[in-house]
Design a protein around this motif. Structure first.
Motif, short mmCIF file in Angstrom:
data_model
loop_
_atom_site.label_atom_id
_atom_site.label_comp_id
_atom_site.label_asym_id
_atom_site.label_seq_id
_atom_site.Cartn_x
_atom_site.Cartn_y
_atom_site.Cartn_z
N SER A 1 15.93 -21.65 -71.40
CA SER A 1 15.17 -20.42 -71.22
C SER A 1 13.74 -20.67 -70.77
O SER A 1 13.01 -19.73 -70.48
CB SER A 1 15.17 -19.58 -72.50
OG SER A 1 14.58 -20.32 -73.55
N HIS A 2 13.34 -21.93 -70.67
CA HIS A 2 12.00 -22.25 -70.18
C HIS A 2 12.01 -22.71 -68.73
O HIS A 2 10.96 -23.00 -68.17
CB HIS A 2 11.36 -23.34 -71.06
CG HIS A 2 11.24 -22.93 -72.49
ND1 HIS A 2 10.40 -21.92 -72.91
CD2 HIS A 2 11.88 -23.37 -73.60
CE1 HIS A 2 10.52 -21.77 -74.22
NE2 HIS A 2 11.41 -22.62 -74.66
N LYS A 3 13.19 -22.79 -68.14
CA LYS A 3 13.29 -23.24 -66.75
C LYS A 3 12.79 -22.16 -65.80
O LYS A 3 12.87 -20.96 -66.09
CB LYS A 3 14.74 -23.57 -66.40
CG LYS A 3 15.27 -24.81 -67.06
CD LYS A 3 16.67 -25.09 -66.55
CE LYS A 3 17.19 -26.40 -67.08
NZ LYS A 3 18.52 -26.71 -66.53
N GLN A 4 12.31 -22.62 -64.67
CA GLN A 4 11.92 -21.70 -63.60
C GLN A 4 13.09 -21.58 -62.63
O GLN A 4 13.83 -22.53 -62.42
CB GLN A 4 10.68 -22.23 -62.87
CG GLN A 4 9.43 -22.24 -63.73
CD GLN A 4 9.06 -20.84 -64.20
OE1 GLN A 4 9.02 -19.89 -63.43
NE2 GLN A 4 8.79 -20.71 -65.49
N LEU A 5 13.23 -20.43 -62.02
CA LEU A 5 14.31 -20.22 -61.08
C LEU A 5 14.16 -21.15 -59.88
O LEU A 5 13.05 -21.37 -59.40
CB LEU A 5 14.31 -18.76 -60.59
CG LEU A 5 14.48 -17.70 -61.67
CD1 LEU A 5 14.41 -16.31 -61.06
CD2 LEU A 5 15.80 -17.88 -62.40
N PRO A 6 15.28 -21.69 -59.39
CA PRO A 6 15.21 -22.57 -58.22
C PRO A 6 14.70 -21.82 -56.99
O PRO A 6 14.93 -20.61 -56.85
CB PRO A 6 16.66 -23.00 -58.00
CG PRO A 6 17.38 -22.70 -59.26
CD PRO A 6 16.64 -21.58 -59.91
N LYS B 1 16.09 -12.02 -66.67
CA LYS B 1 16.00 -10.71 -66.02
C LYS B 1 14.57 -10.44 -65.57
O LYS B 1 14.33 -9.97 -64.46
CB LYS B 1 16.44 -9.59 -66.98
CG LYS B 1 17.91 -9.41 -67.10
CD LYS B 1 18.19 -8.24 -68.03
CE LYS B 1 19.65 -7.96 -68.20
NZ LYS B 1 19.88 -6.81 -69.08
N ARG B 2 13.60 -10.74 -66.43
CA ARG B 2 12.20 -10.55 -66.07
C ARG B 2 11.81 -11.42 -64.88
O ARG B 2 11.13 -10.97 -63.96
CB ARG B 2 11.28 -10.83 -67.26
CG ARG B 2 11.24 -9.72 -68.29
CD ARG B 2 10.12 -9.91 -69.30
NE ARG B 2 10.17 -11.18 -70.00
CZ ARG B 2 10.89 -11.42 -71.11
NH1 ARG B 2 11.60 -10.44 -71.63
NH2 ARG B 2 10.88 -12.60 -71.69
N GLN B 3 12.26 -12.69 -64.90
CA GLN B 3 11.95 -13.58 -63.79
C GLN B 3 12.57 -13.08 -62.49
O GLN B 3 11.94 -13.12 -61.44
CB GLN B 3 12.46 -15.00 -64.06
CG GLN B 3 11.53 -15.84 -64.86
CD GLN B 3 11.92 -17.32 -64.80
OE1 GLN B 3 12.96 -17.70 -64.27
NE2 GLN B 3 11.07 -18.14 -65.35
N ALA B 4 13.80 -12.61 -62.56
CA ALA B 4 14.48 -12.11 -61.36
C ALA B 4 13.76 -10.89 -60.80
O ALA B 4 13.55 -10.79 -59.58
CB ALA B 4 15.93 -11.76 -61.69
N LYS B 5 13.36 -9.98 -61.68
CA LYS B 5 12.63 -8.80 -61.21
C LYS B 5 11.30 -9.18 -60.59
O LYS B 5 10.91 -8.63 -59.56
CB LYS B 5 12.43 -7.82 -62.37
CG LYS B 5 13.70 -7.12 -62.79
CD LYS B 5 13.47 -6.21 -63.98
CE LYS B 5 14.77 -5.56 -64.41
NZ LYS B 5 14.59 -4.67 -65.56
N LYS B 6 10.63 -10.13 -61.21
CA LYS B 6 9.33 -10.57 -60.70
C LYS B 6 9.47 -11.20 -59.31
O LYS B 6 8.60 -11.01 -58.45
CB LYS B 6 8.74 -11.59 -61.68
CG LYS B 6 7.37 -12.09 -61.32
CD LYS B 6 6.86 -13.06 -62.37
CE LYS B 6 5.53 -13.64 -61.99
NZ LYS B 6 5.07 -14.62 -62.98
N CYS B 7 10.57 -11.90 -59.08
CA CYS B 7 10.79 -12.59 -57.79
C CYS B 7 11.64 -11.78 -56.82
O CYS B 7 12.01 -12.27 -55.76
CB CYS B 7 11.47 -13.93 -58.05
SG CYS B 7 10.48 -15.07 -59.01
N ASP B 8 11.98 -10.54 -57.18
CA ASP B 8 12.83 -9.68 -56.34
C ASP B 8 14.17 -10.33 -55.99
O ASP B 8 14.62 -10.28 -54.85
CB ASP B 8 12.10 -9.27 -55.06
CG ASP B 8 10.95 -8.33 -55.32
OD1 ASP B 8 11.03 -7.56 -56.30
OD2 ASP B 8 9.97 -8.37 -54.57
N ILE B 9 14.81 -10.93 -56.98
CA ILE B 9 16.12 -11.54 -56.79
C ILE B 9 17.16 -10.64 -57.44
O ILE B 9 17.07 -10.34 -58.63
CB ILE B 9 16.18 -12.94 -57.43
CG1 ILE B 9 15.13 -13.86 -56.79
CG2 ILE B 9 17.58 -13.54 -57.28
CD1 ILE B 9 14.99 -15.19 -57.50
N PRO B 10 18.17 -10.20 -56.69
CA PRO B 10 19.23 -9.37 -57.29
C PRO B 10 20.00 -10.18 -58.34
O PRO B 10 20.26 -11.36 -58.14
CB PRO B 10 20.14 -9.00 -56.13
CG PRO B 10 19.52 -9.53 -54.91
CD PRO B 10 18.38 -10.41 -55.28
#
Length: 110
Positions: A37-42, A64-73
């Protein structure tokens, strides 16, 4: 298309499905360790699939928060049933055709 799968131990069936749908790269995090849960999205991630049967709530919320922040579906599915496969297929087709207008797409992009 690059897909990140979070949760689950063996994703061979899902990976086969993704390959037939045109995914060129599939990353898999099993999320068994708290460090997941501490990893950053690739970089260059086009879509995230979260397998909710094998994912802690806090981890799911974090990604989910990371995906929304990066606009990743992203899509959250329970197991790999026929319904889940259908949702994933519809979402990938929606991404290909630029019809996924919401970040938290549920696969119904028609």
């Amino acid at each position: 298309m690059s897909v990140l799968v979070i949760g689950g131990d063996k994703i061979t069936r899902l990976q086969s499905l993704l390959e037939t749908l045109g995914a060129t790269k599939t990353h898999h995090w099993d999320s068994r360790r708290n460090s997941t849960s501490h990893k950053q999205l690739p970089q260059q991630t086009d879509m995230i699939i979260m397998l909710t049967d094998f994912l802690k709530h806090n981890s799911m919320d974090h990604f989910k928060r990371q995906a929304k922040k990066c606009d990743i579906p992203f899509i959250c599915v329970k197991g790999m049933s026929g319904c889940s496969e259908c949702q994933i297929t519809q979402m990938i087709e929606g991404i290909r055709q630029n019809k996924c207008t919401t970040i938290s797409c549920n696969g119904g992009c028609k």
